[in-house]
Design a protein around this motif. Sequence first.
Motif, mmCIF file in Angstrom:
data_model
loop_
_atom_site.group_PDB
_atom_site.id
_atom_site.type_symbol
_atom_site.label_atom_id
_atom_site.label_comp_id
_atom_site.label_asym_id
_atom_site.label_seq_id
_atom_site.Cartn_x
_atom_site.Cartn_y
_atom_site.Cartn_z
ATOM 1 N N VAL A 1 1.711 3.442 -3.542
ATOM 2 C CA VAL A 1 2.900 4.291 -3.666
ATOM 3 C C VAL A 1 2.621 5.430 -4.643
ATOM 4 C CG1 VAL A 1 5.304 4.372 -4.420
ATOM 5 C CG2 VAL A 1 4.486 2.412 -3.093
ATOM 6 N N GLU A 2 2.050 5.106 -5.773
ATOM 7 C CA GLU A 2 1.736 6.124 -6.778
ATOM 8 C C GLU A 2 0.705 7.110 -6.243
ATOM 9 O OE1 GLU A 2 -0.031 6.389 -11.361
ATOM 10 O OE2 GLU A 2 0.287 4.451 -10.383
ATOM 11 N N LEU A 3 -0.289 6.590 -5.522
ATOM 12 C CA LEU A 3 -1.339 7.466 -4.979
ATOM 13 C C LEU A 3 -0.753 8.483 -4.004
ATOM 14 C CD1 LEU A 3 -4.487 7.917 -4.789
ATOM 15 C CD2 LEU A 3 -4.389 6.500 -2.728
ATOM 16 N N VAL A 4 0.066 8.011 -3.070
ATOM 17 C CA VAL A 4 0.655 8.910 -2.068
ATOM 18 C C VAL A 4 1.538 9.960 -2.735
ATOM 19 C CG1 VAL A 4 2.262 9.020 -0.123
ATOM 20 C CG2 VAL A 4 0.531 7.225 -0.198
ATOM 21 N N GLU A 5 2.352 9.549 -3.681
ATOM 22 C CA GLU A 5 3.250 10.489 -4.346
ATOM 23 C C GLU A 5 2.469 11.542 -5.141
ATOM 24 O OE1 GLU A 5 5.830 8.006 -6.600
ATOM 25 O OE2 GLU A 5 7.161 7.539 -4.898
ATOM 26 N N GLN A 6 1.387 11.131 -5.800
ATOM 27 C CA GLN A 6 0.588 12.079 -6.569
ATOM 28 C C GLN A 6 -0.077 13.113 -5.662
ATOM 29 O OE1 GLN A 6 -2.154 9.815 -8.932
ATOM 30 N NE2 GLN A 6 -0.647 9.330 -10.537
ATOM 31 N N VAL A 7 -0.623 12.663 -4.531
ATOM 32 C CA VAL A 7 -1.265 13.604 -3.597
ATOM 33 C C VAL A 7 -0.225 14.568 -3.032
ATOM 34 C CG1 VAL A 7 -2.516 13.824 -1.421
ATOM 35 C CG2 VAL A 7 -3.136 12.008 -3.016
ATOM 36 N N HIS B 1 9.391 -0.184 -4.799
ATOM 37 C CA HIS B 1 8.502 -1.122 -5.488
ATOM 38 C C HIS B 1 7.043 -0.715 -5.284
ATOM 39 C CE1 HIS B 1 7.451 -2.811 -1.544
ATOM 40 N NE2 HIS B 1 8.753 -2.696 -1.263
ATOM 41 N N LYS B 2 6.167 -1.315 -6.062
ATOM 42 C CA LYS B 2 4.741 -1.033 -5.928
ATOM 43 C C LYS B 2 4.176 -1.674 -4.654
ATOM 44 C CE LYS B 2 3.496 -0.705 -10.848
ATOM 45 N NZ LYS B 2 2.602 -1.262 -11.895
ATOM 46 N N ILE B 3 3.141 -1.043 -4.116
ATOM 47 C CA ILE B 3 2.359 -1.660 -3.045
ATOM 48 C C ILE B 3 0.906 -1.692 -3.537
ATOM 49 C CG2 ILE B 3 1.525 -1.497 -0.670
ATOM 50 C CD1 ILE B 3 4.069 -0.123 0.100
ATOM 51 N N GLU B 4 0.511 -2.830 -4.062
ATOM 52 C CA GLU B 4 -0.848 -2.950 -4.581
ATOM 53 C C GLU B 4 -1.791 -3.336 -3.462
ATOM 54 O OE1 GLU B 4 -0.761 -5.691 -7.816
ATOM 55 O OE2 GLU B 4 -0.138 -4.151 -9.263
ATOM 56 N N VAL C 1 -7.724 9.410 -0.839
ATOM 57 C CA VAL C 1 -7.135 10.694 -1.242
ATOM 58 C C VAL C 1 -7.610 11.794 -0.300
ATOM 59 C CG1 VAL C 1 -7.254 12.498 -3.010
ATOM 60 C CG2 VAL C 1 -6.724 10.156 -3.654
ATOM 61 N N ARG C 2 -8.877 11.743 0.092
ATOM 62 C CA ARG C 2 -9.394 12.757 1.014
ATOM 63 C C ARG C 2 -8.669 12.680 2.357
ATOM 64 N NH1 ARG C 2 -15.162 15.432 1.689
ATOM 65 N NH2 ARG C 2 -14.718 16.606 3.583
ATOM 66 N N LEU D 1 5.742 5.972 3.814
ATOM 67 C CA LEU D 1 4.893 4.851 3.440
ATOM 68 C C LEU D 1 5.735 3.583 3.509
ATOM 69 C CD1 LEU D 1 2.339 3.546 2.178
ATOM 70 C CD2 LEU D 1 3.259 4.169 -0.066
ATOM 71 N N PHE D 2 5.251 2.570 4.262
ATOM 72 C CA PHE D 2 5.998 1.312 4.360
ATOM 73 C C PHE D 2 5.062 0.190 4.777
ATOM 74 C CE2 PHE D 2 6.373 3.687 8.300
ATOM 75 C CZ PHE D 2 6.045 2.759 9.284
#
Length: 370
Positions: free
Chosen positions: A221-227, A249-252, A261-262, A285-286
């Motif tokens: 979740v954090e990765l997608v939002e940052q990109v 919530h987090k998705i680890e 990221v690429r 994202l789900f």
Amino acid sequence: MKLNIKDFLRILVDLVLGLLIFYAVFQTASFLANNYLYNFPEIRNYVWMMRRNFGTDSFKIPIILLATGLFIAWTIVRIRKYMEQKQMEQIISELHYIAKGNFHHKISIRPNGSLGNVVDSIHALVQSTLDAMEEERRLEQSKDELVTNVSHDLRTPLTSIIGYLGLIEQKKYRDEEQVKQYTHIAYEKAKQMNVLVNDLFEYTKMRNRGAHVNKVKFDLVELVEQVAVGFRVAAHEVDLVMRVETPDHKIEMVGDTDKLVRVLENLISNALKYGRDGTEIVIRLFLHEEGVVISVANNGRQIPAEALPNLFDRFYRVEGSRSQETGGSGLGLAIAKSIIDLHQGSMIVDSNKEWTTFTVWLPIKITHSS
């Protein structure tokens, strides 16, 4: 499998020889019985009982029954062996035909038992050989196409670079301003070449069997939002609204963050590039089926249906031109697909009049090393 006259004659000769052999055995057994076995009282009494019941004065009936049974069994075995021999000869003959290059030929008989299993194994071996040959042919063709495409894409900017630098070298310019213009064009073309070379290197590395995933645990979740944040300004500049829909919530999960990221950057940049005639880009994202789904959609121009199956092919560009301005290197989606494959996931695309959507499914955990 049909038998000819020669085959029948061979079987007949075998039967005649068998009869002669069993006749000799019968005569030998009769001789031994009459001259030696009758010396035993029990056997002699049994023989007299046989004489009274069957009207025979010798110990031939049990011998006849035994000999007849043995001859029938021997005949069946001989005929079966002969049929198996003929089948083997035919299989060997057809194998020689296949070995001459007729790999699409199938052996015309399928015997029962172990010989039938051998035929099945031969067919499987030939098919695997055909598949390997086809794969080798496809790889060779792929290599030729790769060389052709790379040569084409490198030649265009390289020609411009040489041309403009040649004008400067020959002092064919009006003033210093024009020199700056020529060098700027050469610089931009050199950057295009650099993008192509880097993408080509990345693609070959991804397709290499030695490519691997640097697995780390992270919050998707954090990765997608940052990109996505990194593209908001670019979206605003082309009047596109970017919406990001992620869980609270987090998705680890485990994966290679740099490679993922690429993938995200490629999908979002493509949405910006080809969705400019739309109004928005939606990133979702789900969780789904023991994995996670990332979708990037834009409501811009529809991708033609005939182009969809080729989107993940290297150097493929929807617009049908080789313009670097819109087409890039033509390797972005091919690289993204290779990265998703390394993560044991899948990537599909769907496009209609309303939305063009790229959908990625990834497992939460990679089951084995890639």
